[in-house]
Structures are given as C-alpha cells and as structure tokens.
Motif scaffolding. Structure first.
Motif, short mmCIF file in Angstrom:
data_model
loop_
_atom_site.label_atom_id
_atom_site.label_comp_id
_atom_site.label_asym_id
_atom_site.label_seq_id
_atom_site.Cartn_x
_atom_site.Cartn_y
_atom_site.Cartn_z
N PHE A 89 -50.57 21.09 32.39
CA PHE A 89 -51.71 20.21 32.11
C PHE A 89 -51.90 19.26 33.31
O PHE A 89 -50.93 18.68 33.79
CB PHE A 89 -51.43 19.40 30.84
CG PHE A 89 -52.45 18.35 30.51
CD1 PHE A 89 -53.81 18.62 30.53
CD2 PHE A 89 -52.04 17.07 30.15
CE1 PHE A 89 -54.74 17.63 30.21
CE2 PHE A 89 -52.95 16.07 29.83
CZ PHE A 89 -54.30 16.36 29.86
N TYR A 98 -48.95 8.19 32.82
CA TYR A 98 -50.13 8.68 33.56
C TYR A 98 -51.43 8.29 32.88
O TYR A 98 -52.49 8.49 33.43
CB TYR A 98 -50.04 10.18 33.88
CG TYR A 98 -50.08 11.16 32.70
CD1 TYR A 98 -51.18 11.22 31.86
CD2 TYR A 98 -49.05 12.04 32.48
CE1 TYR A 98 -51.23 12.12 30.82
CE2 TYR A 98 -49.09 12.95 31.44
CZ TYR A 98 -50.18 12.98 30.61
OH TYR A 98 -50.22 13.87 29.58
N GLU A 141 -34.93 19.40 38.70
CA GLU A 141 -34.24 18.35 37.92
C GLU A 141 -34.45 18.56 36.41
O GLU A 141 -33.51 18.49 35.62
CB GLU A 141 -34.80 16.98 38.34
CG GLU A 141 -34.29 15.80 37.55
CD GLU A 141 -35.03 14.50 37.93
OE1 GLU A 141 -35.39 14.32 39.12
OE2 GLU A 141 -35.25 13.67 37.02
N ASN A 142 -35.69 18.86 36.04
CA ASN A 142 -36.01 18.99 34.62
C ASN A 142 -35.37 20.22 33.99
O ASN A 142 -35.25 20.31 32.76
CB ASN A 142 -37.53 19.02 34.41
CG ASN A 142 -38.20 17.73 34.81
OD1 ASN A 142 -37.55 16.70 34.95
ND2 ASN A 142 -39.52 17.78 35.03
N ARG A 155 -38.44 17.85 41.21
CA ARG A 155 -38.47 17.45 39.80
C ARG A 155 -38.45 18.67 38.88
O ARG A 155 -37.89 18.63 37.78
CB ARG A 155 -39.73 16.63 39.52
CG ARG A 155 -39.68 15.24 40.11
CD ARG A 155 -40.96 14.51 39.79
NE ARG A 155 -40.94 13.12 40.20
CZ ARG A 155 -41.99 12.32 40.12
NH1 ARG A 155 -43.14 12.78 39.64
NH2 ARG A 155 -41.90 11.07 40.50
N ASP A 165 -46.64 27.17 29.79
CA ASP A 165 -47.62 26.71 28.80
C ASP A 165 -48.88 26.25 29.52
O ASP A 165 -48.87 25.26 30.24
CB ASP A 165 -47.06 25.54 27.99
CG ASP A 165 -48.11 24.98 27.05
OD1 ASP A 165 -48.51 25.70 26.11
OD2 ASP A 165 -48.58 23.84 27.25
N SER A 173 -51.74 23.29 17.60
CA SER A 173 -51.36 22.11 18.38
C SER A 173 -52.09 20.89 17.84
O SER A 173 -53.26 21.01 17.45
CB SER A 173 -51.73 22.35 19.86
OG SER A 173 -51.47 21.20 20.62
N ASN A 174 -51.42 19.78 17.85
CA ASN A 174 -52.02 18.51 17.40
C ASN A 174 -52.49 18.57 15.96
O ASN A 174 -53.44 17.87 15.58
CB ASN A 174 -53.16 18.10 18.34
CG ASN A 174 -52.67 17.90 19.76
OD1 ASN A 174 -51.72 17.18 19.99
ND2 ASN A 174 -53.30 18.58 20.72
N LYS A 193 -43.88 18.97 32.66
CA LYS A 193 -44.78 19.36 33.76
C LYS A 193 -44.37 18.63 35.03
O LYS A 193 -44.09 17.43 35.01
CB LYS A 193 -46.22 18.99 33.38
CG LYS A 193 -47.24 19.13 34.52
CD LYS A 193 -47.49 17.83 35.26
CE LYS A 193 -48.47 17.99 36.41
NZ LYS A 193 -48.57 16.78 37.26
N SER A 194 -44.41 19.32 36.13
CA SER A 194 -44.34 18.67 37.44
C SER A 194 -44.95 19.60 38.48
O SER A 194 -44.96 20.81 38.28
CB SER A 194 -42.90 18.33 37.84
OG SER A 194 -42.90 17.69 39.11
N VAL A 195 -45.46 19.00 39.56
CA VAL A 195 -45.90 19.81 40.70
C VAL A 195 -44.90 19.71 41.86
O VAL A 195 -45.13 20.24 42.92
CB VAL A 195 -47.32 19.40 41.18
CG1 VAL A 195 -48.35 19.72 40.12
CG2 VAL A 195 -47.36 17.92 41.57
N ARG A 196 -43.79 18.97 41.65
CA ARG A 196 -42.84 18.73 42.74
C ARG A 196 -41.58 19.55 42.53
O ARG A 196 -40.88 19.36 41.52
CB ARG A 196 -42.46 17.25 42.78
CG ARG A 196 -43.68 16.36 42.85
CD ARG A 196 -43.26 14.92 42.97
NE ARG A 196 -44.34 14.07 42.52
CZ ARG A 196 -44.48 12.81 42.90
NH1 ARG A 196 -43.61 12.27 43.71
NH2 ARG A 196 -45.49 12.10 42.44
#
Ligand code: NDP
Length: 292
Positions: free
Chosen positions: A20, A195, A247-248, A244, A43, A138-139, A238-241
């Motif tokens: 996302f 965010y 790490e996750n 990270r 996802d 979802s939700n 989520k990450s773009v790095r």
C-alpha cells in the motif's frame, strides 16, 4: 517458513509483505527485495495501482510461482456479482497469473450491502471454479460479518483489519476466532499512526515498546510483529527500503514473555486510524479500476 492454515486447509505464510502506497515505479524493486529476503506472501489491491509491478517482480524473481502466495483485493467500484467476476479478470491479467491465492473484498459497503453480497457471491463462484484458492474480506466489522454469514455459504478465510498496539479491534478478532476467520493485521507496525495524522503519536516511539525492544536487542517494529505472530495474527508490514524489509523479516529468533504481550495489549487507545467502515460509500470512495 512459519505458516497459518486457513479454514479451507490452504496455508499462508504468517509474515507477508504489503505494498500500500508503494508507487508503481518502486514496487518491482520492493517486491524483488522482499522475495530475495525470503518473504513468500505479497498483499496488493486493485486500488493500489501496482498489481502489474507486483506480477512482474514475481515473474522475474526466479522463485516458482507456486511458492509465492499472491493476495489482492476487489475495490468497491467493482462490487456486484458480474462486476466482481470482471474485477478478478482485471486483477489476474495485471498480475499475470491464472489463479490468485487469496482474493478479498477491500471494504464492506454498508449503504449498499446487496452489492457487497453480490461481490462475495462472485468470490464463491471463483473459489468453486479454482480461479482463486481462498476468499475473504477486509475492514468488515462484527455487524458486517454477521450479515455476510447470514447470506452466503463460504465463511471468509481472512478478515484484513487495522491492528497495531494502539488499536487492536479485539471484538472483531474474537469474532474471527469463533468462526475460523484469520485476522490479517494491516498497519501491523502502526504505520497509520505516523504516516497519517490519526490523532496518535507514533507506535515506533512508544516508550514501553522501546523498553521491550531494548531488552531483546530488537527494534520496535520487530517487537510489534512478534506480538502479532505470538497472538496468531497474520502480518503484512510494508517498506520500500531493503534494510527495513530485512529487519521486518528477522523476527523468528526471539519470543516475548506473557508479561510483555500484556504490556503491549495495554497500549490500546480505542482510536481508529483508517476510515470509519460505516462511512465507506460509493459516492465518497468510488473510483473506477482501470482495465489494464
Ligand atoms: P505498516 O505498519 O506496514 O507501516 C509502513 C510504514 O512503516 C511505512 O511508512 C514504512 O516506510 C515504515 N516502516 C516499515 N518498516 C519499518 C521499520 N522496520 N522501522 C521503521 N519504519 C518502518 O503500515 P501499512 O499501512 O503499509 O500496512 C501494511 C500493509 O497492510 C499495506 O502495505 C497493505 O498491504 C495493507 N493495508 C491494507 C489496508 C486495507 O484497508 N485492507 C489499509 C492499509 C494497509 P518505508 O516504506 O519508507 O520503509
């Protein structure tokens, strides 16, 4: 790989990868990094505008398609039986796959619940035809799940909802446990607390989480992911790095104590960060999902 078994016997990695807000031109690199790190669940969603790049990354990764669990979501503008069948075709085409592992409805549409039911009926048809391996939502709040279960045949395999230490939606989670619906935690490290202006301070800066992290030589993000996993939730940080992303994923070599889990449970604020599910309407949130 740590896995959870869905209510139809299909297994899903307990730790997946979210995209996302990952811009299309950064998605391929992010998913490449995730697959290289060892993630085997991605996802995405029609509404994220990056299904094509997710599909390209998987196809170019060298990882067998059958080893990657692909999840996407039908947007509300494609609700209704025929519309959702077509929504599946659009998603499969963009992802470049014949079969989607898990296809879910992105939101309940309380003001047009007949359309929501029609959309779910289409998911049931796709499941019966083996176009998808599992279906879910979802939700969905307890009232939406209750109305859905009254009207359909297949119990959703998952309900993907906002869950982080400041907002855990325990009544929705309990309904899931009672009915065999896995809770997938979105914003699992509390992304929405930093965010978006959601009236929270950042979970990453929470002193209690920080203390627990220091005690284990881990980061706050890793502690939050571990909290979910030990409580049986599926997570999709989520990450773009790349650092990270790694790490996750590095959360399987330590365990939180019962007291630490209880401390994190105690951080609940009752404040939702995402949209109020009852307020999601086509007028406010509808936008067409492109064909390609
Ligand atoms: P997350 O809790 O995953 O947090 C993501 C944010 O945290 C990003 O800003 C990211 O920035 C940052 N971040 C990631 N890892 C770390 C780290 N180790 N330390 C510090 N910061 C970090 O929030 P999301 O809202 O993205 O939720 C995860 C996924 O859930 C989504 O990608 C999507 O797949 C799904 N989702 C579903 C929703 C739904 O309605 N069904 C709604 C929202 C999300 P950076 O990228 O710069 O690292």
């Amino acid at each position: 790989m740590h896995e959870l078994t869905l209510n139809n016997g299909v297994t899903i990695p307990a730790l997946g990868f979210g995209v996302f807000q990952t811009p299309p031109d950064e998605t391929r690199a992010a998913v490449d990094a995730a697959l290289a790190t060892g993630y085997r669940h991605i996802d995405t969603a029609a509404a994220y505008g990056n299904e094509r790049q997710v599909g390209e990354a998987i196809a170019g990764s060298g990882v067998d398609r059958s080893d990657v669990f692909v999840e996407t979501k039908i947007w509300i503008s494609d609700y209704g039986y025929d519309e959702t069948l077509h929504g599946f075709e659009k998603a499969a085409r963009k992802l470049g796959v014949d079969q989607i592992d898990l296809l879910i409805l992105h939101q309940a549409l309380p003001s047009d619940f007949d359309k929501t039911i029609g959309a779910y009926r289409a998911l049931e048809k796709l499941l019966a035809d083996a176009d998808v391996r599992a279906i879910g939502v979802s939700n969905f709040m307890v009232e939406h799940l209750t109305a859905l279960l009254d009207a359909v045949d297949v119990v959703p395999a998952v309900n993907q909802i906002e869950v982080h230490p400041y907002f855990a939606q325990r009544e929705v989670q309990a309904f899931g446990v009672e009915h065999g619906i896995v809770t997938q935690a979105w914003a699992p490290i509390g992304g929405i607390t930093f965010y978006r202006d959601s009236g929270h301070t950042s979970t990453l800066e929470d002193p209690s989480i920080g203390e627990i992290a220091t005690a284990h030589g881990k980061s706050p993000a890793q502690v939050m992911l571990r909290w979910h996993l030990q409580q049986g939730r599926q997570v999709i940080p989520k990450s773009v790095r790349p650092e990270r992303i790694a790490e996750n994923f590095d959360v399987f070599d330590f365990a939180l104590t019962d007291a630490e889990l209880a401390t994190i449970d105690g951080l609940e604020t009752g404040k939702r960060g995402g949209p109020e599910p009852a307020d999601v309407t086509l007028a406010a949130w509808g936008r067409p999902v492109p064909e390609d």
